[in-house]
Design a protein around this motif. Structure first.
Motif, mmCIF file in Angstrom:
data_model
loop_
_atom_site.group_PDB
_atom_site.id
_atom_site.type_symbol
_atom_site.label_atom_id
_atom_site.label_comp_id
_atom_site.label_asym_id
_atom_site.label_seq_id
_atom_site.Cartn_x
_atom_site.Cartn_y
_atom_site.Cartn_z
ATOM 1 N N LEU A 74 6.508 -0.199 3.995
ATOM 2 C CA LEU A 74 6.470 -1.771 3.863
ATOM 3 C C LEU A 74 4.914 -1.620 4.039
ATOM 4 C CD1 LEU A 74 7.697 -4.278 2.766
ATOM 5 C CD2 LEU A 74 8.391 -4.887 4.710
ATOM 6 N N ARG A 75 4.510 -2.825 3.736
ATOM 7 C CA ARG A 75 2.913 -3.756 3.791
ATOM 8 C C ARG A 75 3.649 -4.717 3.946
ATOM 9 N NH1 ARG A 75 -1.111 0.058 1.443
ATOM 10 N NH2 ARG A 75 -0.174 1.203 0.020
ATOM 11 N N GLU A 76 2.822 -5.567 4.388
ATOM 12 C CA GLU A 76 2.469 -7.144 4.785
ATOM 13 C C GLU A 76 1.988 -7.455 3.848
ATOM 14 O OE1 GLU A 76 3.584 -8.428 7.003
ATOM 15 O OE2 GLU A 76 3.559 -6.993 9.144
ATOM 16 N N PRO A 77 2.421 -9.073 3.656
ATOM 17 C CA PRO A 77 1.675 -9.856 2.366
ATOM 18 C C PRO A 77 0.036 -9.395 2.526
ATOM 19 C CG PRO A 77 2.953 -10.537 3.011
ATOM 20 C CD PRO A 77 2.946 -10.064 4.027
ATOM 21 N N LYS A 78 -0.640 -9.576 1.598
ATOM 22 C CA LYS A 78 -1.995 -9.405 1.127
ATOM 23 C C LYS A 78 -2.408 -8.452 1.769
ATOM 24 C CE LYS A 78 -2.860 -14.344 0.648
ATOM 25 N NZ LYS A 78 -2.895 -15.418 0.964
ATOM 26 N N GLU A 79 -1.922 -6.667 2.586
ATOM 27 C CA GLU A 79 -2.031 -5.830 3.152
ATOM 28 C C GLU A 79 -2.945 -5.199 1.974
ATOM 29 O OE1 GLU A 79 -0.147 -2.329 4.886
ATOM 30 O OE2 GLU A 79 0.402 -3.940 5.768
ATOM 31 N N VAL A 80 -4.010 -4.642 2.785
ATOM 32 C CA VAL A 80 -5.197 -4.102 1.333
ATOM 33 C C VAL A 80 -5.538 -2.563 1.600
ATOM 34 C CG1 VAL A 80 -6.256 -5.469 -0.004
ATOM 35 C CG2 VAL A 80 -7.246 -4.733 1.976
ATOM 36 N N SER A 81 -4.420 -1.874 2.467
ATOM 37 C CA SER A 81 -4.493 -0.347 3.610
ATOM 38 C C SER A 81 -3.916 0.243 2.319
ATOM 39 C CB SER A 81 -4.054 -0.803 5.149
ATOM 40 O OG SER A 81 -4.257 1.570 5.329
ATOM 41 N N SER A 82 -4.511 0.987 2.323
ATOM 42 C CA SER A 82 -4.223 2.877 1.525
ATOM 43 C C SER A 82 -2.566 3.226 1.917
ATOM 44 C CB SER A 82 -5.215 3.326 1.163
ATOM 45 O OG SER A 82 -5.308 4.663 3.453
ATOM 46 N N VAL A 83 -2.539 3.374 3.453
ATOM 47 C CA VAL A 83 -1.300 3.447 3.776
ATOM 48 C C VAL A 83 -0.610 2.645 4.151
ATOM 49 C CG1 VAL A 83 -0.306 5.227 5.513
ATOM 50 C CG2 VAL A 83 -2.437 5.499 4.545
ATOM 51 N N PRO A 84 0.248 1.843 3.721
ATOM 52 C CA PRO A 84 1.491 0.877 4.440
ATOM 53 C C PRO A 84 1.113 0.956 5.687
ATOM 54 C CG PRO A 84 2.484 1.941 2.397
ATOM 55 C CD PRO A 84 1.049 3.135 2.756
ATOM 56 N N SER A 85 1.510 -0.014 6.481
ATOM 57 C CA SER A 85 1.259 -0.579 7.975
ATOM 58 C C SER A 85 2.497 -0.204 8.447
ATOM 59 C CB SER A 85 0.626 -2.073 7.986
ATOM 60 O OG SER A 85 1.136 -2.913 8.261
ATOM 61 N N ILE A 86 3.546 -0.840 7.444
ATOM 62 C CA ILE A 86 5.013 -0.369 8.471
ATOM 63 C C ILE A 86 5.554 0.450 8.290
ATOM 64 C CG2 ILE A 86 7.369 -1.930 8.027
ATOM 65 C CD1 ILE A 86 5.744 -4.316 7.754
ATOM 66 N N TYR A 87 5.955 1.331 8.927
ATOM 67 C CA TYR A 87 7.718 2.370 8.593
ATOM 68 C C TYR A 87 8.450 2.812 9.157
ATOM 69 C CZ TYR A 87 9.348 7.406 9.320
ATOM 70 O OH TYR A 87 9.759 8.023 9.180
ATOM 71 N N TRP A 88 10.026 2.694 9.102
ATOM 72 C CA TRP A 88 11.037 2.262 8.874
ATOM 73 C C TRP A 88 11.447 3.671 9.202
ATOM 74 C CZ3 TRP A 88 12.259 -2.928 7.138
ATOM 75 C CH2 TRP A 88 10.885 -4.141 7.338
ATOM 76 N N THR A 89 12.330 4.206 10.324
ATOM 77 C CA THR A 89 13.449 5.123 10.074
ATOM 78 C C THR A 89 14.730 4.334 8.975
ATOM 79 O OG1 THR A 89 14.590 5.075 11.969
ATOM 80 C CG2 THR A 89 12.646 6.146 11.902
ATOM 81 N N ARG A 90 15.981 5.520 9.264
ATOM 82 C CA ARG A 90 16.520 4.797 7.452
ATOM 83 C C ARG A 90 17.586 4.270 8.737
ATOM 84 N NH1 ARG A 90 21.451 7.865 5.329
ATOM 85 N NH2 ARG A 90 21.354 7.177 3.206
ATOM 86 N N SER A 91 16.925 4.394 10.586
ATOM 87 C CA SER A 91 18.429 3.009 11.796
ATOM 88 C C SER A 91 17.505 2.104 11.497
ATOM 89 C CB SER A 91 18.343 4.230 12.751
ATOM 90 O OG SER A 91 19.212 3.329 13.948
ATOM 91 N N GLU A 92 16.311 1.570 11.789
ATOM 92 C CA GLU A 92 15.823 0.627 12.211
ATOM 93 C C GLU A 92 15.387 0.191 10.727
ATOM 94 O OE1 GLU A 92 12.204 2.552 15.124
ATOM 95 O OE2 GLU A 92 11.894 2.572 12.556
ATOM 96 N N ALA A 93 15.711 0.426 9.556
ATOM 97 C CA ALA A 93 15.487 -0.127 8.033
ATOM 98 C C ALA A 93 16.731 -0.975 8.181
ATOM 99 C CB ALA A 93 15.237 0.899 7.208
ATOM 100 N N ILE A 94 17.630 -1.132 8.584
ATOM 101 C CA ILE A 94 19.253 -1.453 8.186
ATOM 102 C C ILE A 94 19.135 -2.454 8.743
ATOM 103 C CG2 ILE A 94 20.647 0.608 9.987
ATOM 104 C CD1 ILE A 94 22.059 -1.404 7.144
#
Length: 395
Positions: A74-94
């Motif tokens: 997931l990216r933050e709003p207006k984030e332009v980095s080529s790699v999204p700053s947010i990464y969640w495992t499946r357990s974290e995401a739920i």
């Protein structure tokens, strides 16, 4: 027919790879939905309600990513980095998805069956119920997103209580579609008719479609019908004998299995539900295959060597005969994401996972009564999953 490089068979056999077009397109579409919703959240002039609606949609697409692919970015709003700053495992995401949606649920607008295509409080509650019901499955996942064994004890009673609470709230204001003069089967299939958005009282959240703007809903019938039927489809996907047997073993007269609709009879000759046996046109004339043999759909089929008449075809979303003049016509049927029956079955499953099969049996019985199906006894989780198949197939 239509081997298409094996992509459909891979889906059925669970042998797909990351290059399968259906997997790639799904991944891209899900992330596109997340991106659009995130973009709205970055608008400085967005109202509290608009941000709540965007959060609901963002959560819905994030859940699909979590459910289908096990890892969530997931990216933050207006984030332009080529790699999204947010990464969640499946357990974290739920956990994150539940927290995000619960934080804005009160800012979502009130629900109305006539505008089920809008994000509403009911839609939010229905999605939350789905998140809590499946929470244990997502928690039983390793760091790489690989699912692990899930035991009944891992479904927490407190989570099931949330499912019960939220499904009750999600179903408020809905009712089983009951149009004067219709029988149970006609009412059931009205939920998938071209005017379902105007007449169904069961849809909680949908994608609104029209003949001029919308999704290619015609594919639901074109994909499965034979060349000699109306609509003259691709002679593609069929359903499994296993689904057919789930109906026959409980009630061969279940209207959800097969129902004659004057709308279909007049325009086509096909029935709603599972198409089996000799097929006819709108004049009652028996149809034939391209080789002149009787067009008789059979329960048996083989993935590698079926003839053009083998396999049970399915008509769930009814063809829009005002739009099927050409294959690329948009149909008016609204696509259902969340519904009354889905919530009722989630509630029944939650009670069953708490060990209360008496209430689960009552809830499933209420659904079957509304559908005009014979009563059954629910004494296991498999009974509820089988009812989900009978109610929600081809959706």
């Amino acid at each position: 027919d239509w081997y298409d490089g094996g992509k459909w068979q891979q889906m059925h056999l669970h042998t797909w790879t990351s290059s399968n077009p259906q997997v790639v397109n799904s991944y891209n579409d899900i992330n596109k939905g997340i991106a659009y919703a995130t973009q709205v959240l970055g608008f400085s002039n967005a109202t509290k309600q608009e941000k709540a609606e965007a959060t609901f949609l963002q959560t819905y697409f994030l859940w699909l990513l979590t459910d289908h692919f096990g890892q969530t970015i997931l990216r933050e709003p207006k984030e332009v980095s080529s790699v999204p700053s947010i990464y969640w495992t499946r357990s974290e995401a739920i956990d994150k998805e539940i927290t995000m949606l619960e934080a804005v649920i009160n800012d979502l607008p009130a629900y109305s069956p006539s505008s089920a295509f809008k994000a509403s409080k009911n839609a939010g509650y229905a999605l939350l119920a789905k998140l809590y019901l499946n929470k244990a499955v997502y928690k039983a996942t390793d760091a790489d997103g690989k699912p692990q064994v899930v035991t009944p004890a891992m479904f927490q009673s407190a989570d099931m209580d949330k499912v019960i609470e939220y499904t009750d709230k999600a179903m408020a204001g809905t009712s089983f579609t009951n149009i004067a003069g219709n029988n149970a089967g006609q009412n059931y299939f009205q939920n998938f008719a071209p005017d379902n958005g105007e007449k169904s009282t069961e849809i909680i959240f949908s994608k609104q479609n029209t003949n001029s703007i919308g999704s290619a809903m015609f594919q639901f019938s074109f994909m499965t019908t034979h060349y000699k039927q109306i609509p003259d489809g691709y002679n593609g996907p069929v359903t499994t004998t296993d689904l057919y047997n789930k109906f026959i073993s409980k009630d061969p007269n279940d209207p959800r299995l097969s129902t004659s609709l004057s709308y279909l009879t007049t325009n086509s000759g096909i029935k709603a539900g599972l198409l089996l046996g000799q097929q006819y046109d709108y004049n009652g004339v028996a149809l034939k295959t391209r080789t002149g043999a009787p067009l008789i759909f059979t329960t048996d089929f083989d993935l590698s060597s079926s003839n053009e008449a083998q396999g049970i075809r399915v008509i769930k979303y009814l063809p829009d005969f005002s739009a099927v003049g050409k294959v690329n016509s948009n149909a008016n049927n609204d696509f259902i994401f969340l519904s009354l029956s889905d919530c009722l079955l989630m509630k029944a499953e939650a009670y069953a996972r708490k060990g209360n099969f008496t209430t689960a049996n009552t809830l499933v019985g209420n659904l079957r009564t509304a559908r005009g199906a014979a009563s059954i006894t629910v004494s296991s989780l498999q009974d509820i999953l089988d009812e989900r198949a009978r109610e929600l197939y081809w959706q």
